[in-house]
Design an enzyme around this catalytic site. Structure first.
Site, mmCIF file in Angstrom:
data_model
loop_
_atom_site.group_PDB
_atom_site.id
_atom_site.type_symbol
_atom_site.label_atom_id
_atom_site.label_comp_id
_atom_site.label_asym_id
_atom_site.label_seq_id
_atom_site.Cartn_x
_atom_site.Cartn_y
_atom_site.Cartn_z
ATOM 1 N N LEU A 65 0.877 -1.183 0.048
ATOM 2 C CA LEU A 65 0.081 0.059 -0.086
ATOM 3 C C LEU A 65 0.737 1.162 -0.158
ATOM 4 O O LEU A 65 1.866 1.343 0.695
ATOM 5 C CB LEU A 65 -0.889 -0.046 1.119
ATOM 6 C CG LEU A 65 -2.085 -0.997 1.321
ATOM 7 C CD1 LEU A 65 -2.658 -0.887 2.713
ATOM 8 C CD2 LEU A 65 -3.082 -0.774 0.283
ATOM 9 N N ASP A 66 0.609 2.224 -0.760
ATOM 10 C CA ASP A 66 1.333 3.455 -0.854
ATOM 11 C C ASP A 66 0.862 4.218 0.429
ATOM 12 O O ASP A 66 -0.101 4.012 1.055
ATOM 13 C CB ASP A 66 1.352 4.318 -2.106
ATOM 14 C CG ASP A 66 -0.087 4.454 -2.535
ATOM 15 O OD1 ASP A 66 -1.122 4.767 -1.608
ATOM 16 O OD2 ASP A 66 -0.677 4.792 -3.781
ATOM 17 N N ALA A 67 1.755 5.422 0.503
ATOM 18 C CA ALA A 67 1.653 6.314 1.577
ATOM 19 C C ALA A 67 0.271 6.949 1.720
ATOM 20 O O ALA A 67 -0.170 7.417 2.771
ATOM 21 C CB ALA A 67 2.613 7.289 1.567
ATOM 22 N N ALA A 69 -2.569 5.404 0.883
ATOM 23 C CA ALA A 69 -3.671 4.568 0.993
ATOM 24 C C ALA A 69 -3.807 3.891 2.338
ATOM 25 O O ALA A 69 -2.788 3.906 3.003
ATOM 26 C CB ALA A 69 -3.689 3.417 -0.078
ATOM 27 N N ARG A 204 -6.849 5.651 -8.357
ATOM 28 C CA ARG A 204 -6.987 7.094 -8.602
ATOM 29 C C ARG A 204 -6.965 7.576 -10.098
ATOM 30 O O ARG A 204 -8.118 8.297 -10.233
ATOM 31 C CB ARG A 204 -5.654 7.599 -8.034
ATOM 32 C CG ARG A 204 -5.487 7.393 -6.327
ATOM 33 C CD ARG A 204 -4.536 8.156 -6.017
ATOM 34 N NE ARG A 204 -4.213 7.795 -4.347
ATOM 35 C CZ ARG A 204 -3.291 6.920 -4.041
ATOM 36 N NH1 ARG A 204 -2.363 6.528 -5.007
ATOM 37 N NH2 ARG A 204 -3.348 6.660 -2.853
#
Length: 299
Positions: A65-67, A69, A204
């Site tokens: 998971l990116d920062a 999310a 997104r």
């Protein structure tokens, strides 16, 4: 008291020899004791040990998971790291809730990005949004069949399609197996997305492209993963539960279900065969948009 044959006795009778700290970490459990005298006639010394035991643990991360999310993040501890590879090869789907905001566009499709455009959205209705989502799901289902390498003329392949068990045989672009609108209150809307081989940035971008299809603009204000394979929010540990006992209980509770689900997901299905020309992996420059897969399905 603890006996350790690896430590040599001290030269002076009656002197005290303490065990070095790096040797303490090799004992299976903490041991408390008092200092002891060393006798020259005994080649084995006695020494006190106190404090906790430290063990080297390796932790692997599953689908990241990116920062920007949140949600379910699967970790593999010790030998469990090998199961992360099995989960990846099973091509399991993941569920997300994605929140969008109509009328704005940013350079990175996020709410905190640089604003590049503002548009009106009064003409957008729930019916128009549902129609766009149905088109997206249909185009991705066609691409999923192409990347699954199944002979759809067989009964087994038909039964797999009915049960929703069709999976790509190799790396592919983002594939959406299901998408629907959970809440619509302009300018905000909430989507539930079931997909595989995705990144949060692609989700997104998907919101951005949905806005373009609706003749307006849209940005993504939230991405939350609610399921990763067979792990859901009910299996997740809160930050206040990140302690040894809670992690151990979670591993023990999930172990039987993980083994059963992986066996079911990785079991080869009878009657399937490789279609010609579909064995190559998709490169990183392949289409990642939600609305462009229908065109690439015919390649």
């Amino acid at each position: 008291m603890v006996r350790n044959p690896r430590v040599q006795p001290a030269p002076a009778l009656g002197s005290v020899r303490l065990h070095p700290w790096n040797e303490v970490t090799t004992w299976p459990r903490p041991i408390l004791g008092a200092a002891s005298f060393i006798e020259e006639r005994d080649p084995v010394c006695f020494f006190p040990v106190c404090g906790p035991t430290f063990t080297s643990l390796k932790v692997g991360v599953g689908h990241r998971l990116d920062a920007q999310a949140s949600g379910v993040l699967v970790l593999g501890v010790g030998r469990g790291r090998r199961l992360l590879t099995d989960m990846y090869n099973a091509h399991l789907t993941k569920d997300y809730t994605v929140r969008g905001l109509l009328g704005k566009a940013t350079d990175d499709f996020c709410e905190d990005g640089r604003l590049v455009e503002k548009t009106t959205y009064d003409h957008v209705t729930r019916e128009k949004l549902d129609r766009i989502l149905a088109l997206i799901q249909g185009s991705h289902q066609k691409a999923l069949v192409m990347y699954s390498s199944l002979d759809l003329q067989t009964q087994e392949a038909y039964e797999m399609a009915v049960r929703g068990l069709i999976r790509p045989t190799d790396k592919s672009p983002m594939l959406i197996t299901g998408i629907r609108c959970l809440h619509f209150a302009p300018p905000e809307f909430l989507l539930e997305v079931q997909c595989m081989h995705e990144t949060q940035k692609q989700l997104r971008r998907l919101v951005h492209e949905i806005g373009l299809e609706l003749k307006t603009t849209a940005l993504c204000s939230q991405v939350r993963r609610t399921r990763d394979g067979f792990f859901t929010l009910d299996d997740a540990l809160l930050r206040t539960q990140w302690d040894l006992h809670s992690i151990q209980d979670a591993i023990q509770a999930a172990a039987p279900r993980v083994a059963a689900e992986l066996e079911k997901s990785l079991r080869p299905e009878p009657g399937t065969q490789q279609l010609p020309g579909l064995g190559r992996p998709w490169d990183s420059k392949g289409p990642s948009s939600g609305l462009g897969l229908e065109s690439c399905a015919g390649h």
